[in-house]
Design an enzyme around this catalytic site. Structure first.
Site, PDB file in Angstrom:
ATOM      1  N   ASN A   7       0.864  -1.188   0.000  1.00 46.06           N
ATOM      2  CA  ASN A   7       0.000   0.000   0.000  1.00 46.06           C
ATOM      3  C   ASN A   7       0.903   1.242   0.000  1.00 46.06           C
ATOM      4  O   ASN A   7       1.714   1.424   0.915  1.00 46.06           O
ATOM      5  CB  ASN A   7      -0.875  -0.062   1.263  1.00 46.06           C
ATOM      6  CG  ASN A   7      -1.782   1.135   1.394  1.00 46.06           C
ATOM      7  OD1 ASN A   7      -1.356   2.264   1.164  1.00 46.06           O
ATOM      8  ND2 ASN A   7      -3.020   0.919   1.784  1.00 46.06           N
ATOM      9  N   HIS A  10       1.156   6.023   2.090  1.00 49.44           N
ATOM     10  CA  HIS A  10       1.958   6.909   2.943  1.00 49.44           C
ATOM     11  C   HIS A  10       3.112   7.601   2.210  1.00 49.44           C
ATOM     12  O   HIS A  10       3.669   8.569   2.711  1.00 49.44           O
ATOM     13  CB  HIS A  10       2.425   6.178   4.195  1.00 49.44           C
ATOM     14  CG  HIS A  10       1.266   5.881   5.098  1.00 49.44           C
ATOM     15  ND1 HIS A  10       0.357   6.845   5.471  1.00 49.44           N
ATOM     16  CD2 HIS A  10       0.837   4.734   5.654  1.00 49.44           C
ATOM     17  CE1 HIS A  10      -0.574   6.302   6.232  1.00 49.44           C
ATOM     18  NE2 HIS A  10      -0.312   5.020   6.356  1.00 49.44           N
ATOM     19  N   HIS A  43      -5.465   3.802  -1.673  1.00 47.17           N
ATOM     20  CA  HIS A  43      -6.792   4.133  -1.132  1.00 47.17           C
ATOM     21  C   HIS A  43      -7.111   5.575  -1.508  1.00 47.17           C
ATOM     22  O   HIS A  43      -6.481   6.505  -0.991  1.00 47.17           O
ATOM     23  CB  HIS A  43      -6.766   3.954   0.390  1.00 47.17           C
ATOM     24  CG  HIS A  43      -8.084   4.212   1.059  1.00 47.17           C
ATOM     25  ND1 HIS A  43      -8.247   4.073   2.422  1.00 47.17           N
ATOM     26  CD2 HIS A  43      -9.299   4.592   0.581  1.00 47.17           C
ATOM     27  CE1 HIS A  43      -9.494   4.356   2.740  1.00 47.17           C
ATOM     28  NE2 HIS A  43     -10.163   4.693   1.652  1.00 47.17           N
ATOM     29  N   ARG A  45      -9.261   8.391  -0.898  1.00 48.98           N
ATOM     30  CA  ARG A  45     -10.237   8.813   0.115  1.00 48.98           C
ATOM     31  C   ARG A  45     -11.042   9.997  -0.382  1.00 48.98           C
ATOM     32  O   ARG A  45     -10.545  10.806  -1.163  1.00 48.98           O
ATOM     33  CB  ARG A  45      -9.517   9.218   1.403  1.00 48.98           C
ATOM     34  CG  ARG A  45      -9.089   8.061   2.252  1.00 48.98           C
ATOM     35  CD  ARG A  45      -8.433   8.555   3.530  1.00 48.98           C
ATOM     36  NE  ARG A  45      -8.296   7.476   4.482  1.00 48.98           N
ATOM     37  CZ  ARG A  45      -9.190   7.167   5.413  1.00 48.98           C
ATOM     38  NH1 ARG A  45     -10.277   7.895   5.561  1.00 48.98           N
ATOM     39  NH2 ARG A  45      -8.995   6.155   6.221  1.00 48.98           N
ATOM     40  N   ARG A  49      -6.717  12.926   1.260  1.00 48.98           N
ATOM     41  CA  ARG A  49      -5.632  13.302   2.186  1.00 48.98           C
ATOM     42  C   ARG A  49      -4.270  12.767   1.755  1.00 48.98           C
ATOM     43  O   ARG A  49      -3.252  13.306   2.145  1.00 48.98           O
ATOM     44  CB  ARG A  49      -5.950  12.862   3.613  1.00 48.98           C
ATOM     45  CG  ARG A  49      -5.902  11.383   3.826  1.00 48.98           C
ATOM     46  CD  ARG A  49      -6.084  11.007   5.273  1.00 48.98           C
ATOM     47  NE  ARG A  49      -7.441  11.247   5.737  1.00 48.98           N
ATOM     48  CZ  ARG A  49      -7.968  10.642   6.804  1.00 48.98           C
ATOM     49  NH1 ARG A  49      -7.233   9.813   7.509  1.00 48.98           N
ATOM     50  NH2 ARG A  49      -9.200  10.872   7.171  1.00 48.98           N
ATOM     51  N   GLU A  70      -8.532   0.783  -3.236  1.00 51.55           N
ATOM     52  CA  GLU A  70      -9.362   0.770  -2.020  1.00 51.55           C
ATOM     53  C   GLU A  70     -10.264   1.982  -2.052  1.00 51.55           C
ATOM     54  O   GLU A  70      -9.794   3.101  -2.341  1.00 51.55           O
ATOM     55  CB  GLU A  70      -8.446   0.949  -0.809  1.00 51.55           C
ATOM     56  CG  GLU A  70      -8.278  -0.245   0.040  1.00 51.55           C
ATOM     57  CD  GLU A  70      -7.422   0.104   1.245  1.00 51.55           C
ATOM     58  OE1 GLU A  70      -7.823   0.963   2.038  1.00 51.55           O
ATOM     59  OE2 GLU A  70      -6.352  -0.475   1.361  1.00 51.55           O
ATOM     60  N   THR A 101      -8.178   3.497   8.284  1.00 54.85           N
ATOM     61  CA  THR A 101      -9.349   2.622   8.357  1.00 54.85           C
ATOM     62  C   THR A 101      -9.269   1.816   9.652  1.00 54.85           C
ATOM     63  O   THR A 101      -8.268   1.152   9.896  1.00 54.85           O
ATOM     64  CB  THR A 101      -9.368   1.671   7.138  1.00 54.85           C
ATOM     65  OG1 THR A 101      -9.086   2.450   5.984  1.00 54.85           O
ATOM     66  CG2 THR A 101     -10.709   0.999   6.994  1.00 54.85           C
ATOM     67  N   GLU A 151     -11.084  -9.235   2.516  1.00 53.02           N
ATOM     68  CA  GLU A 151      -9.810  -8.906   3.147  1.00 53.02           C
ATOM     69  C   GLU A 151     -10.082  -8.862   4.640  1.00 53.02           C
ATOM     70  O   GLU A 151     -10.872  -8.036   5.124  1.00 53.02           O
ATOM     71  CB  GLU A 151      -9.262  -7.557   2.661  1.00 53.02           C
ATOM     72  CG  GLU A 151      -7.921  -7.249   3.328  1.00 53.02           C
ATOM     73  CD  GLU A 151      -7.231  -6.005   2.791  1.00 53.02           C
ATOM     74  OE1 GLU A 151      -7.379  -5.693   1.594  1.00 53.02           O
ATOM     75  OE2 GLU A 151      -6.539  -5.341   3.597  1.00 53.02           O
ATOM     76  N   HIS A 194      -3.911  -4.770   7.621  1.00 56.46           N
ATOM     77  CA  HIS A 194      -4.024  -3.677   8.576  1.00 56.46           C
ATOM     78  C   HIS A 194      -3.187  -3.967   9.827  1.00 56.46           C
ATOM     79  O   HIS A 194      -3.429  -4.944  10.515  1.00 56.46           O
ATOM     80  CB  HIS A 194      -5.462  -3.358   9.009  1.00 56.46           C
ATOM     81  CG  HIS A 194      -5.538  -1.964   9.553  1.00 56.46           C
ATOM     82  ND1 HIS A 194      -5.809  -0.871   8.762  1.00 56.46           N
ATOM     83  CD2 HIS A 194      -5.287  -1.482  10.782  1.00 56.46           C
ATOM     84  CE1 HIS A 194      -5.750   0.218   9.486  1.00 56.46           C
ATOM     85  NE2 HIS A 194      -5.423  -0.119  10.719  1.00 56.46           N
TER      86      HIS A 194
HETATM   87  N1  PXP Z   1      -5.917  -3.013   4.004  1.00 51.13           N
HETATM   88  C1  PXP Z   1      -6.850  -2.059   4.101  1.00 51.13           C
HETATM   89  C2  PXP Z   1      -8.228  -2.355   3.613  1.00 51.13           C
HETATM   90  C3  PXP Z   1      -6.524  -0.780   4.621  1.00 51.13           C
HETATM   91  O1  PXP Z   1      -7.472   0.171   4.698  1.00 51.13           O
HETATM   92  C4  PXP Z   1      -5.206  -0.532   5.033  1.00 51.13           C
HETATM   93  C5  PXP Z   1      -4.835   0.816   5.561  1.00 51.13           C
HETATM   94  O2  PXP Z   1      -4.928   1.765   4.559  1.00 51.13           O
HETATM   95  C6  PXP Z   1      -4.277  -1.551   4.891  1.00 51.13           C
HETATM   96  C7  PXP Z   1      -4.652  -2.795   4.397  1.00 51.13           C
HETATM   97  C8  PXP Z   1      -2.836  -1.367   5.263  1.00 51.13           C
HETATM   98  O3  PXP Z   1      -2.741  -1.140   6.628  1.00 51.13           O
HETATM   99  P1  PXP Z   1      -1.336  -0.734   7.244  1.00 51.13           P
HETATM  100  O4  PXP Z   1      -0.986   0.597   6.673  1.00 51.13           O
HETATM  101  O5  PXP Z   1      -1.607  -0.696   8.711  1.00 51.13           O
HETATM  102  O6  PXP Z   1      -0.348  -1.792   6.828  1.00 51.13           O
END
Ligand code: PXP
Length: 239
Positions: A7, A10, A43, A45, A49, A70, A101, A151, A194
Site C-alpha cells: 500500500n 503513505h 486508497h 479517500r 488526504r 481501495e 481505516t 480482506e 491492517h
Molecule cells: N488493508 C486495508 C483495507 C486498509 O485500509 C489498510 C490501511 O490503509 C491496509 C490494508 C494497510 O494497513 P497498514 O498501513 O496498517 O499496513
C-alpha cells in the site's frame, strides 16, 4: 504461495505534507514491484488526504502486477473505479475523522447498498474484495452478495500482539483462522491486512488459504530509513 501487496498511501502522505510532487507513489510502486511485491494498493479517500485521482490513473498505466483500488462505495468513487478499471476494488468503510481505516465494513448491515455496487463492478470485470472484521456473519454476507474476495481486518490481532501479549494475540489469530475457514467454505478468496509488521506478519501468512497480505505503514516506515527495496524484500522473505 502467499503474496505481498504494498500500500503506497503513505508515500503520498509525505508528498501532501508539502503539496509538491515528491515523493511520488508511482515511483514507489515501481520500486516495490521490482523488490517482489505482487500487487499495489492505493486508497482514494473522499478527502484526498494522501492518494490523488492522478495517482490512481497513472498507477493503472504503470503497475505491472495488479492494482487494488481501495475505496468507499460512494457514487463518486464508483464513477472513478468504472473509469480506471483496476484489477480489484477493495471496499472499505470511511470516516473523515479517522486516522486510518479502523475496522471492517459492516457487511451484513449494509447488504442492500453493497449488492448493487458489487454487481456493477463485477459486470465490468473488476474483482471485488470486502474489507471485513473476522466475524462469520459478515463473511457469509460477503459471499451472499457476490464478493469474490474478503480482506480480513487484522488490526485487532496486531494490537493484541503489540500491547497485550502472546496469549491475546493467539486468541485473535484463532478468530482470523475461523473466519478464513468459513470464507474458504463459501468459495471466497482470502486476503488480509491492517497493522501487519515485521514482527507479527508470519502467523497471518501461515493461515490456510491466505492469498495476499496488504501492508502499508510498516513497510513505508522502514523504507524511509533503509529504502523501499530492502523494506519490501525483508517483508517478502517473512511472508
Ligand atoms: N488493508 C486495508 C483495507 C486498509 O485500509 C489498510 C490501511 O490503509 C491496509 C490494508 C494497510 O494497513 P497498514 O498501513 O496498517 O499496513
Amino acid at each position: 504461495m502467499v503474496t505481498l501487496g504494498v500500500n503506497v498511501d503513505h508515500i503520498a502522505t509525505l508528498r501532501q505534507a508539502r503539496g509538491g510532487r515528491e515523493p511520488d507513489p508511482v515511483h514507489a510502486a515501481v520500486l516495490a514491484e521490482l523488490a517482489g511485491a505482487r500487487g499495489i494498493t492505493a486508497h482514494l479517500r473522499e478527502d484526498r488526504r494522501h492518494i490523488q485521482d492522478r495517482d490512481v490513473y497513472i498507477l493503472k498505466q504503470t503497475v505491472t502486477t495488479h492494482l487494488n483500488l481501495e475505496m468507499a462505495p460512494t457514487s463518486e468513487m464508483m464513477k472513478i473505479a468504472l473509469d480506471v478499471l483496476p484489477y480489484m476494488v477493495t471496499i472499505v468503510p470511511e470516516r473523515r475523522e479517522e486516522r486510518t481505516t479502523e475496522e471492517g465494513y459492516p457487511v451484513q448491515e449494509k447488504e442492500r447498498e453493497l449488492t448493487e455496487a458489487i454487481a456493477t463492478l463485477r459486470e465490468n470485470h473488476i474483482l471485488v474484495s470486502l474489507f471485513v472484521n473476522p466475524v462469520i456473519r459478515d463473511v457469509r454476507s460477503a459471499a451472499k452478495i457476490g464478493a469474490t474476495h474478503i480482506e480480513l481486518y487484522t488490526g485487532t490481532y496486531a494490537k493484541a500482539a503489540s500491547e497485550r501479549g502472546q496469549t491475546a494475540a493467539e486468541e485473535q489469530l484463532e478468530t482470523l483462522k475461523g473466519a478464513a475457514m468459513a470464507a474458504n467454505r463459501l468459495n471466497l478468496r482470502i486476503n488480509a491486512g491492517h497493522g501487519l509488521n515485521y514482527l507479527n506478519v508470519t502467523p497471518v501468512a501461515n493461515i490456510d488459504n491466505m492469498e495476499e497480505l496488504n501492508i502499508g505503514h510498516s513497510i513505508i516506515a522502514r523504507a524511509s530509513l533503509v529504502g523501499i527495496d530492502s523494506a519490501v524484500r525483508e517483508m517478502v522473505a517473512l511472508i
